[in-house]
Design an enzyme around this catalytic site. Structure first.
Site, PDB file in Angstrom:
ATOM      1  N   LYS A 164       0.945  -1.152  -0.232  1.00 18.90           N
ATOM      2  CA  LYS A 164       0.428  -0.028  -0.032  1.00 18.90           C
ATOM      3  C   LYS A 164       0.674   1.299  -0.092  1.00 18.90           C
ATOM      4  O   LYS A 164       2.030   1.429   0.324  1.00 18.90           O
ATOM      5  CB  LYS A 164      -0.752  -0.093   1.481  1.00 18.90           C
ATOM      6  CG  LYS A 164      -0.192   0.244   2.443  1.00 18.90           C
ATOM      7  CD  LYS A 164      -0.035   1.455   3.131  1.00 18.90           C
ATOM      8  CE  LYS A 164      -1.135   2.669   2.773  1.00 18.90           C
ATOM      9  NZ  LYS A 164      -0.647   3.822   3.242  1.00 18.90           N
ATOM     10  N   THR A 200       5.706   6.493   2.621  1.00 19.00           N
ATOM     11  CA  THR A 200       4.190   6.270   3.972  1.00 19.00           C
ATOM     12  C   THR A 200       3.445   4.951   3.193  1.00 19.00           C
ATOM     13  O   THR A 200       2.984   4.783   2.151  1.00 19.00           O
ATOM     14  CB  THR A 200       3.132   6.852   3.730  1.00 19.00           C
ATOM     15  OG1 THR A 200       3.888   7.611   4.298  1.00 19.00           O
ATOM     16  CG2 THR A 200       2.109   6.194   4.202  1.00 19.00           C
ATOM     17  N   ASN A 226      -5.580  15.885   1.007  1.00 21.87           N
ATOM     18  CA  ASN A 226      -4.586  15.981   2.413  1.00 21.87           C
ATOM     19  C   ASN A 226      -5.169  17.443   2.477  1.00 21.87           C
ATOM     20  O   ASN A 226      -4.439  17.584   3.662  1.00 21.87           O
ATOM     21  CB  ASN A 226      -2.838  16.231   1.387  1.00 21.87           C
ATOM     22  CG  ASN A 226      -1.915  15.154   1.129  1.00 21.87           C
ATOM     23  OD1 ASN A 226      -2.616  13.701   1.746  1.00 21.87           O
ATOM     24  ND2 ASN A 226      -2.077  14.962  -0.301  1.00 21.87           N
ATOM     25  N   THR A 278     -10.574  14.723   7.900  1.00 22.22           N
ATOM     26  CA  THR A 278     -11.655  14.347   7.268  1.00 22.22           C
ATOM     27  C   THR A 278     -11.860  13.715   6.999  1.00 22.22           C
ATOM     28  O   THR A 278     -13.257  13.576   6.625  1.00 22.22           O
ATOM     29  CB  THR A 278     -11.835  16.354   7.756  1.00 22.22           C
ATOM     30  OG1 THR A 278     -11.828  16.450   6.120  1.00 22.22           O
ATOM     31  CG2 THR A 278     -11.459  16.555   8.557  1.00 22.22           C
TER      32      THR A 278
END
Length: 408
Positions: free
Chosen positions: A184, A195, A403, A408
């Site tokens: 991922k 990441t 981003n 949220t």
């Protein structure tokens, strides 16, 4: 000479003998079970294990736990992964939660806790909702199956748009040896781990020391040559399990088939790395920078990484603007030795610069090359024999949108 391996249709982390997996929805991010977010990978037997980890000085609790586990034991039988919460910057409680995830997984599978790796990805600075995590681990433990590889690949995703999985197979010592993988990664991606989480499984028999060195070398040429946005995460890792179920003679650099195994292993790693770059947040195209003629491979790597990491290059790709000066700029600031009067640049098949100066090139043809996927830049520094390739993506309005509202 043909490839020593074949690519398996619909392959993934359970393609190799002796692996099962699952992916379930636990509602980790917001309590709503809208997507799979707990993933479990299990080997039938303890497997030789290797890992590489983020170079960020801020390292998440699950990464620290896994790093310690692999270094102390050299064996893994399971990997538990969650998406939606990074368990990073969470202090002593974060470490307790990561170790509890180890224990819960071991209990669910009836294996040793020191044979469990833990990986997390998601929002930084938020304590893990351990009630949801515990329920997810218990459910995943009951769901593991040979068919669960695809669910595993889905459950580890965050802002990714697509699953990233592959498997290849080759013959060693008369035995079918399989290497599978899933990963991922979409944002906060930069060379030296980003990441991204990567998981590679194989049924090959290979010593732990040789496996660790192989992963280190291959990572340098694959996962560490991708970038999306220049940010390096707190949670990145690539974990490899080799359980020996193929029953080949133990692989090592002295084995006659070592080079073929390395080629197959690197294909899996490069495919996953390129898939991450192609799926960069908001990206529309993969960007490939091929640098040749450098004084060394290290210089070529620095130049290639700088090109794919340049925001100006990335935005030029998005706008299909054949602004070759941005490539020259990136090469010049990379730290590689450069003689500006020797540099040649191609955008796809269109040569746009020679001897460090622009050519009267076909602008329309260059624009068409920039609209292809992938977009390929070739740069010859003409000062040596070093070469390297790096991978990135364009930078779009959508990246900012994703981003700007990540939590949220």
């Amino acid at each position: 000479m043909g490839s020593p391996f074949s690519i398996l249709a619909n392959g993934g982390v359970t393609s190799a003998k002796g692996y099962k997996a699952a992916g379930v929805a636990a509602g980790i991010k917001n309590g709503k079970k809208e997507k799979r977010d707990v993933a479990l990978l299990v080997s039938d037997v303890p497997a030789a294990a290797a890992g590489v980890y983020t170079t960020n000085a801020v390292q998440a609790a699950p990464l620290l736990v896994t790093k310690e586990t692999v270094s102390q034991n050299g064996l893994l039988q399971a990997v538990i992964v969650n998406a939606g919460n990074a368990n990073a910057c969470t202090g002593e409680q974060g470490m307790k939660d990561a170790r509890r995830m180890q224990e819960l997984t071991a209990e669910a599978l009836q294996i040793k806790a020191e044979h469990v790796a833990v990986a997390s990805t998601g929002v930084i600075g938020v304590l893990m909702p351990m009630d949801r995590v515990s329920a997810g681990i218990a459910e995943a433990g009951k769901m593991v199956s040979l068919e669960g590889g695809s669910d595993f690949s889905e459950a580890i995703l965050t802002t990714d748009l697509v699953k990233k999985e592959i498997a290849v197979q080759l013959e060693i010592d008369g035995q079918a040896v399989t290497i599978g993988g899933a990963a991922k990664g979409s944002g906060m991606i930069h060379p030296n781990m980003a990441t991204m989480l990567g998981f590679i499984t194989t049924d090959a028999k290979i010593g732990q020391t040789d496996l660790q060195e192989l992963l280190r070398q291959v990572t340098t040429r694959t996962f560490n040559r991708i970038t999306v946005d220049g940010d390096t995460s707190t949670n990145d890792m690539v974990i490899v399990l080799a359980n020996g179920k193929a029953k080949n003679q133990t692989l090592s650099p002295s084995h006659p088939a070592w080079s073929q195994f390395v080629e197959a292993f690197e294909h899996v790693a490069l495919y996953l790395a390129k898939s991450i770059a192609r799926d960069g947040e908001g990206a529309t195209r993969l960007v490939v920078a091929e640098v040749t003629g450098a004084r060394s491979e290290s210089d070529a790597e620095m130049a290639a990484k700088t090109i794919v990491g340049s925001s100006l290059v990335k935005t030029a790709v998005f706008g299909a603007d054949a602004n070759w000066g941005r490539l020259m700029m990136a090469v010049g600031k990379s730290g590689a030795f450069v003689d500006p009067n020797q540099v040649e640049i191609w955008i796809g098949s269109v040569k746009v610069a020679e001897n460090g100066m622009g050519l009267d090139f076909d602008e329309e043809a260059a624009t068409k090359e920039l609209q292809q996927d992938p977009v390929v830049f070739r740069i010859n520094l003409n000062v040596g024999q070093g070469k390297a390739t790096a991978y990135g993506c364009d930078l779009t309005y959508e990246y900012v949108k994703i981003n700007g509202s990540y939590r949220t």
